[in-house]
Scaffold this active site. Structure first.
Site, PDB file in Angstrom:
ATOM      1  N   CYS A 154      22.786  29.523   0.791  1.00 22.19           N
ATOM      2  CA  CYS A 154      24.274  29.670  -0.066  1.00 22.19           C
ATOM      3  C   CYS A 154      24.364  28.215   0.947  1.00 22.19           C
ATOM      4  O   CYS A 154      24.771  28.287   1.428  1.00 22.19           O
ATOM      5  CB  CYS A 154      24.799  30.850   0.888  1.00 22.19           C
ATOM      6  SG  CYS A 154      26.566  30.082   0.012  1.00 22.19           S
ATOM      7  N   CYS A 157      27.756  28.019   1.445  1.00 20.31           N
ATOM      8  CA  CYS A 157      28.282  28.129   2.899  1.00 20.31           C
ATOM      9  C   CYS A 157      27.701  27.290   3.594  1.00 20.31           C
ATOM     10  O   CYS A 157      28.863  27.619   5.104  1.00 20.31           O
ATOM     11  CB  CYS A 157      27.882  29.918   2.927  1.00 20.31           C
ATOM     12  SG  CYS A 157      27.939  30.941   0.823  1.00 20.31           S
ATOM     13  N   ASP A 158      26.599  26.608   3.497  1.00 19.32           N
ATOM     14  CA  ASP A 158      25.755  26.592   5.047  1.00 19.32           C
ATOM     15  C   ASP A 158      25.894  24.942   4.697  1.00 19.32           C
ATOM     16  O   ASP A 158      25.602  24.703   6.132  1.00 19.32           O
ATOM     17  CB  ASP A 158      24.526  27.143   5.197  1.00 19.32           C
ATOM     18  CG  ASP A 158      24.870  28.646   5.451  1.00 19.32           C
ATOM     19  OD1 ASP A 158      25.994  29.378   6.124  1.00 19.32           O
ATOM     20  OD2 ASP A 158      24.224  28.978   5.130  1.00 19.32           O
TER      21      ASP A 158
END
Ligand code: NAP
Length: 330
Positions: A154, A157-158
């Site tokens: 993701c 997200c990261d």
């Protein structure tokens, strides 16, 4: 005095009424666009739905950034904001939303039984399954061990954690290109590794990716190993060129895997008809599954369109189908 048969019927009716008193009208499993839309419709139909959010409240959109194709937002909207709005709308009409994961169901007996990870046991007259899908993994050495240590599923997200690092994105669909484009905000070079020489992604994303000077391409190739340690993170990937049948090491400091999704249906296995990939079969254009009173909507059914708006549309249909089913039983 009542004869045995008549009193048996009365006893049966009495027991059924007692059971029905503690029984939910509609239990919705999942909190993506399909789940929340089903909740909005079921709540407005006075069915007081109970919704279990699962491990990732808001579903896949909760971990995405800009959503530009959901109607009604001409400037676009952030995925988490869109999901928060849907949740609030569902609550406004009386949906009870519980942050628990459903771990077991019994659709063989009626009313249906639903059990959560907090050992909550709920009975339901109807169930709407909207559990969505989860990111697929490559299944190569290093992937599992380095997940969270340089391997991610993701970008939104990261991505932030990979500032200034050179990265690899695996895949050739919309997700891969979207993730690669997003990652160029942080990374000086993002290399997309795709197993064919043609992309599956939409033309608009292809154009954006091809025009992005930070994106490079490795065609007709697969990642066969991810090399690194938890201490140092990812250091390289082993790439196999499928045309030349040659393997080589390619240096990189992070790997993002964006090769599609698998439906979240393991808890329903053996209880509902599914296709060979595990998607729940429904009786199109309805949302009826193979068990009367159980409905399914969104990515858990649909591997073709998989859009927030199509999932929301199916969630609406599932709530209407459930309402009609409940009416037919009165
Ligand atoms: P997808 O369309 O199924 O694409 C998956 C990609 O990964 C394909 O290019 C596939 O290669 C490749 N792949 C699959 N398994 C692989 C493996 N084991 N090793 C290497 N490569 C592998 O999945 P997606 O990109 O996640 O998109 C899913 C749906 O969501 C699509 O309908 C898409 O349009 C939609 N979506 C839309 C947006 C947007 O509109 N902004 C953003 C993201 C997703 P092949 O091409 O060779 O099969």
């Amino acid at each position: 005095m009542l004869d045995f048969n008549v009193s048996g019927v009365i006893l049966f009716n009495f027991l059924e009424e007692v059971l029905e008193m503690g029984t939910e009208n509609v239990v919705i499993i999942g909190s993506g666009p399909a789940g929340y839309t089903a909740a909005i419709y079921a709540a407005r139909a006075d069915l007081a739905p109970l919704l279990f959010e699962g491990v990732q409240p808001g579903g896949q959109l909760a971990i995405t950034t800009d959503v530009e194709n959901y109607p009604g937002f001409p400037e676009g909207i952030l995925g988490p904001d869109l999901m928060n709005n849907m949740k609030k709308q569902a609550e406004r009409f009386g949906t009870r939303i519980v942050f628990e994961e459903v771990v077991k169901v019994n659709f063989n007996d009626y009313p249906f039984t639903i059990i959560t990870d907090k050992d909550r046991e709920v009975y339901a007259k109807s169930v709407i399954i909207a559990t969505g899908a989860a990111a697929k993994k490559l299944g190569v050495p290093g992937e599992e061990e380095l997940l969270g240590f340089g391997v991610s599923m993701c970008a939104t997200c990261d991505g932030f954690f990979f500032k200034g690092k050179e990265l690899v994105v695996v895949g050739g669909g919309d997700s891969a290109l979207e993730e690669a484009i997003y990652l160029t905000k942080f990374s000086p070079k993002v290399t997309i590794v795709h197993r064919r020489d043609k992309l599956r992604a939409s033309k608009i994303l292809q154009k954006r990716a091809f025009n992005n000077p930070k994106i490079e391409w490795i065609w007709s190739s697969v990642v066969t190993e991810i090399i690194g340690t938890r201490e140092k993170g990812v250091e390289a990937v082993k790439i196999k060129n499928l045309v030349e049948d040659k393997e080589y090491i390619f240096s990189t400091q992070g790997v993002f895997i964006a090769i599609g999704h698998l439906p979240n249906t393991s808890i329903f296995r053996g209880q509902l008809d599914m296709d060979d990939k595990g998607y729940i079969k429904v009786n199109h254009p309805y949302t009826y599954t193979s068990v009367e009173g159980v409905f399914a909507a969104g990515d858990v059914v649909d591997y073709i369109y998989r859009q927030a708006v199509t999932a929301a549309g199916m969630g609406c249909k599932a709530a209407i189908d459930a309402e009609r089913f409940l009416e037919s039983r009165q």
